[in-house]
Design a protein around this motif. Structure first.
Motif, PDB file in Angstrom:
ATOM      1  N   THR A  40       0.907  -1.286  -0.056  1.00 47.72           N
ATOM      2  CA  THR A  40      -0.003   0.115   0.050  1.00 47.72           C
ATOM      3  C   THR A  40       1.067   1.271  -0.068  1.00 47.72           C
ATOM      4  OG1 THR A  40      -1.558   1.257   1.187  1.00 47.72           O
ATOM      5  CG2 THR A  40      -0.160  -0.232   2.705  1.00 47.72           C
ATOM      6  N   GLN A  42       0.210   3.769   1.313  1.00 47.41           N
ATOM      7  CA  GLN A  42      -0.012   4.658   2.574  1.00 47.41           C
ATOM      8  C   GLN A  42       1.363   4.264   3.376  1.00 47.41           C
ATOM      9  OE1 GLN A  42      -2.373   6.366   3.292  1.00 47.41           O
ATOM     10  NE2 GLN A  42      -3.811   5.896   1.859  1.00 47.41           N
ATOM     11  N   LEU A  43       2.189   3.338   3.097  1.00 47.49           N
ATOM     12  CA  LEU A  43       3.229   3.214   3.724  1.00 47.49           C
ATOM     13  C   LEU A  43       4.354   4.051   3.307  1.00 47.49           C
ATOM     14  CD1 LEU A  43       3.528  -0.867   3.838  1.00 47.49           C
ATOM     15  CD2 LEU A  43       4.047   0.652   5.708  1.00 47.49           C
ATOM     16  N   ARG A  45       4.187   7.169   3.524  1.00 47.55           N
ATOM     17  CA  ARG A  45       4.437   8.198   4.349  1.00 47.55           C
ATOM     18  C   ARG A  45       5.487   7.822   5.356  1.00 47.55           C
ATOM     19  NH1 ARG A  45      -0.508   9.032   7.702  1.00 47.55           N
ATOM     20  NH2 ARG A  45      -1.053   6.828   7.157  1.00 47.55           N
ATOM     21  N   PHE A  46       5.718   6.635   5.664  1.00 45.88           N
ATOM     22  CA  PHE A  46       7.030   6.461   6.584  1.00 45.88           C
ATOM     23  C   PHE A  46       8.129   5.892   6.285  1.00 45.88           C
ATOM     24  CE2 PHE A  46       2.387   5.237   7.921  1.00 45.88           C
ATOM     25  CZ  PHE A  46       2.164   6.457   8.918  1.00 45.88           C
ATOM     26  N   LEU A  72      13.579  -1.503   7.669  1.00 46.55           N
ATOM     27  CA  LEU A  72      12.545  -0.746   8.219  1.00 46.55           C
ATOM     28  C   LEU A  72      11.169  -1.245   8.056  1.00 46.55           C
ATOM     29  CD1 LEU A  72      13.250   3.023   8.554  1.00 46.55           C
ATOM     30  CD2 LEU A  72      12.982   1.267  10.376  1.00 46.55           C
ATOM     31  N   GLY A  75       9.091  -4.021  10.436  1.00 46.14           N
ATOM     32  CA  GLY A  75       8.256  -3.613  11.660  1.00 46.14           C
ATOM     33  C   GLY A  75       6.788  -3.079  11.225  1.00 46.14           C
ATOM     34  N   TYR A  76       6.738  -2.630  10.051  1.00 46.55           N
ATOM     35  CA  TYR A  76       5.608  -2.009   9.665  1.00 46.55           C
ATOM     36  C   TYR A  76       4.449  -3.046   9.138  1.00 46.55           C
ATOM     37  CZ  TYR A  76       7.269   2.565   9.743  1.00 46.55           C
ATOM     38  OH  TYR A  76       7.937   3.873  10.380  1.00 46.55           O
ATOM     39  N   ARG A  85       0.780  -8.002  11.297  1.00 53.39           N
ATOM     40  CA  ARG A  85       0.380  -6.972  12.387  1.00 53.39           C
ATOM     41  C   ARG A  85      -1.327  -7.159  12.421  1.00 53.39           C
ATOM     42  NH1 ARG A  85       3.029  -4.096  15.165  1.00 53.39           N
ATOM     43  NH2 ARG A  85       5.197  -3.568  14.664  1.00 53.39           N
ATOM     44  N   HIS A  87      -3.955  -5.401  12.266  1.00 57.42           N
ATOM     45  CA  HIS A  87      -4.302  -4.269  11.078  1.00 57.42           C
ATOM     46  C   HIS A  87      -3.781  -4.085   9.841  1.00 57.42           C
ATOM     47  CE1 HIS A  87      -6.988  -3.353  14.383  1.00 57.42           C
ATOM     48  NE2 HIS A  87      -6.174  -2.833  15.241  1.00 57.42           N
ATOM     49  N   GLN A 119      -3.413  -2.271   4.302  1.00 54.92           N
ATOM     50  CA  GLN A 119      -4.009  -1.650   5.608  1.00 54.92           C
ATOM     51  C   GLN A 119      -5.092  -2.161   5.713  1.00 54.92           C
ATOM     52  OE1 GLN A 119      -3.148   2.454   5.941  1.00 54.92           O
ATOM     53  NE2 GLN A 119      -5.031   3.240   5.163  1.00 54.92           N
ATOM     54  N   ALA A 120      -5.698  -2.689   6.895  1.00 56.47           N
ATOM     55  CA  ALA A 120      -7.163  -3.192   6.979  1.00 56.47           C
ATOM     56  C   ALA A 120      -8.051  -2.173   7.539  1.00 56.47           C
ATOM     57  CB  ALA A 120      -7.094  -4.373   7.960  1.00 56.47           C
ATOM     58  N   LEU A 121      -9.084  -2.081   7.314  1.00 55.66           N
ATOM     59  CA  LEU A 121     -10.105  -1.038   7.837  1.00 55.66           C
ATOM     60  C   LEU A 121     -10.333  -0.956   9.166  1.00 55.66           C
ATOM     61  CD1 LEU A 121     -12.901  -0.749   4.922  1.00 55.66           C
ATOM     62  CD2 LEU A 121     -10.709   0.614   5.085  1.00 55.66           C
ATOM     63  N   GLY A 123      -7.992  -0.841  11.376  1.00 55.27           N
ATOM     64  CA  GLY A 123      -7.169  -0.038  12.148  1.00 55.27           C
ATOM     65  C   GLY A 123      -7.255   1.327  12.003  1.00 55.27           C
ATOM     66  N   GLY A 124      -8.431   1.469  11.359  1.00 51.14           N
ATOM     67  CA  GLY A 124      -8.632   3.026  11.180  1.00 51.14           C
ATOM     68  C   GLY A 124      -9.794   3.365  10.749  1.00 51.14           C
TER      69      GLY A 124
END
Lengths: 124, 369
Positions: A40, A42-43, A45-46, A72, A75-76, A85, A87, A119-121, A123-124
């Motif tokens: 995704t 979205q990752l 961003r980090f 890195l 861990g995400y 993880r 979520h 990312q699963a929904l 989680g947010g």
């Protein structure tokens, strides 16, 4: 007649060589089957999460190939016990990784598999 | 070395980012935002390490887990560093409590004589130490393996958590931690051995026969006086307590005004008789009494309290101040307080009067200088 025998022998040899080459190519193609991992965005961003192509035949090994490129990222996607993880959700060829598979990550990857890490929904 | 040496800046950790403020020095000098970081992301704890000027920010990303970042003194940018990680969970361990980092609830600097040492209190109850500014972490196994840890339980979260870490300024090997819910634990040898140290506390939410068991206590927050480290103040789930002997015995503070329920407490760094609390109605009604926000302050060791309201909202106020939502700077006069509904106030006169810094911040988890 000798010529016919020689021709037949040559044809068999050619066929044998053809058969051998086919077998080798088939084996090579299996060994180098390419699965594609798509994270995704979205990752990003980090941390870096580029699309990864891998010859891995199991999901965990495929993820490890991505983590080799960016440690890195591990861990995400995974927690410290090596489980997916809570979520984060993964689809392999459109099928959601679920239940015990989220712990084992032993879902087979086949030639040309596409893996989406999202990312699963929940989680947010 | 005193805590919070830099009282010119304050940091506010919120549900949607970290905000840095220039501290107002008097009633006319307003607090102002300097910068924001991690906008949109939950920041659960921030530590300003006065020993080297570095900042640590703990994030709890909704999907991608707990992260930790450090900004070195003089640097404008953050670096992602290692997070505390629980070791592989053995098959024999209780599977109901996964050995997985759930939250960094608090961060604390080690002593002045141990540069680079950082402590982290986490859910589900692990205490971690880094000796190299967060590059690597170790779980303090003697506390994690302490007999009776299975008696700990969640308070505020599903799992137990360490929210208070007090490093004795006289001896860095003496560390006290507060756990919701697991009581108070003390080490005198840098973490090798631990003693449950909650004698005197009482948990009215437990069956009567277990109300005084130490591991069942829910100290919401523990604050230590820097100049007199044996003096400890505790806002407990069931009231307010004080210890004058390093936690060996806790005395309940009774007959307090407004309410004895709340989460936050701050200790004056130099005056062992002075502390601040932020009362709320009760466990089952977590709003200010009469919907009017108040801070209570004792200056005589808990015998009497001032009720401080000037500058705080006194009508239709439903702000709740969490454990880490109140802090005092090293001058003993500058205070900052933030609420779960985004109210943020500052005081430059020990709480006598308050300035409204903002009424529309994101939910505030923690404030620090």
């Amino acid at each position: 007649m000798y010529q016919a025998i020689l021709t037949a022998a040559a044809n068999e040899t050619i066929f044998a060589i053809y058969f051998f080459v086919c077998c080798v190519l088939c084996k090579i193609s299996k060994e180098f089957a390419i699965a594609k991992l798509i994270f995704t965005q979205q990752l990003t961003r980090f941390t870096d999460a580029p699309e990864v192509e891998t010859t891995a035949t199991v999901l965990r090994a495929g993820l490890e190939a991505a983590f080799d490129l960016n440690p890195l990222l591990r861990g995400y996607v995974l927690d410290e016990q090596g489980h997916l993880r809570k979520h984060v959700v993964i689809f392999v060829d459109g099928v959601r990784v679920r239940d015990h598979e989220r712990v084992m990550l032993d879902v087979p990857l086949s030639s040309n598999s596409t893996v989406h890490i999202l990312q699963a929904l929940s989680g947010g | 070395m005193t805590p919070h040496e830099n009282r010119n800046r304050a940091w506010v950790s919120t549900r949607k980012g970290l905000f840095e403020f220039a501290v107002g020095t008097n009633a006319k000098n307003a607090w102002s935002t300097n910068r924001s970081d991690f906008l949109g992301e939950p920041v659960t704890a921030t530590l300003h390490d006065v020993r080297d000027g570095s900042l640590y920010a703990a994030l709890n990303l909704g999907h991608f887990g707990v992260k930790l970042h450090r900004r070195d003194a003089g640097s404008a940018s953050w670096k992602e560093i290692a997070v505390p990680a629980y070791p592989p969970q053995p098959e024999s361990a209780n599977r109901q409590l996964p050995w997985k980092l759930g939250l960094i609830w608090t961060l604390a600097a080690g002593g002045a004589d141990e540069p680079g040492v950082i402590w982290a209190g986490t859910t589900p109850g692990g205490l971690f130490r880094s000796r190299n500014r967060g590059e690597t972490w170790e779980l303090i196994r003697p506390l994690w393996d302490a007999p009776g840890r299975e008696e700990w339980f969640g308070g505020g979260f599903d799992t137990p958590g360490i929210h208070s870490i007090c490093v004795d300024p006289r001896d860095s090997r003496r560390v006290l931690v507060g756990i919701s819910c697991g009581g108070v634990w003390v080490t005198r040898d840098g973490g090798d051995t631990w003693v449950l140290s909650a004698k005197g506390m009482r948990a009215d939410y437990m069956p009567p026969e277990k109300a005084e068991e130490g591991a069942g206590q829910d100290p919401h927050r523990i604050a230590q006086c820097h100049a007199a480290p044996d003096t400890l103040w505790c806002q407990h789930h069931g009231g307010m307590w004080k210890s004058v002997n390093g936690g060996a015995l806790w005395d309940e503070i009774k007959n307090v005004p407004v309410s004895n329920f709340g989460f936050a407490v701050a200790s004056h760094p130099a005056d062992a008789d002075t502390a601040w609390f932020v009362p709320a109605v009760a466990d089952q009604k977590r709003i200010p009494v009469d919907a009017a926000l108040a801070v209570t302050r004792t200056r005589d060791g808990g015998k009497t309290f001032d009720v401080l309201r000037t500058g705080l909202p006194q009508a239709h106020c439903y702000d709740l101040v969490y454990r880490h939502g109140l802090e005092v700077a090293n001058d003993g006069r500058t205070l900052i307080m933030g609420s779960t509904t985004g109210g943020l106030w500052g005081s430059s006169n020990a709480g006598d009067t308050w300035q409204t810094i903002s009424t529309n911040m994101p939910p505030i988890y923690a404030v620090s200088f």
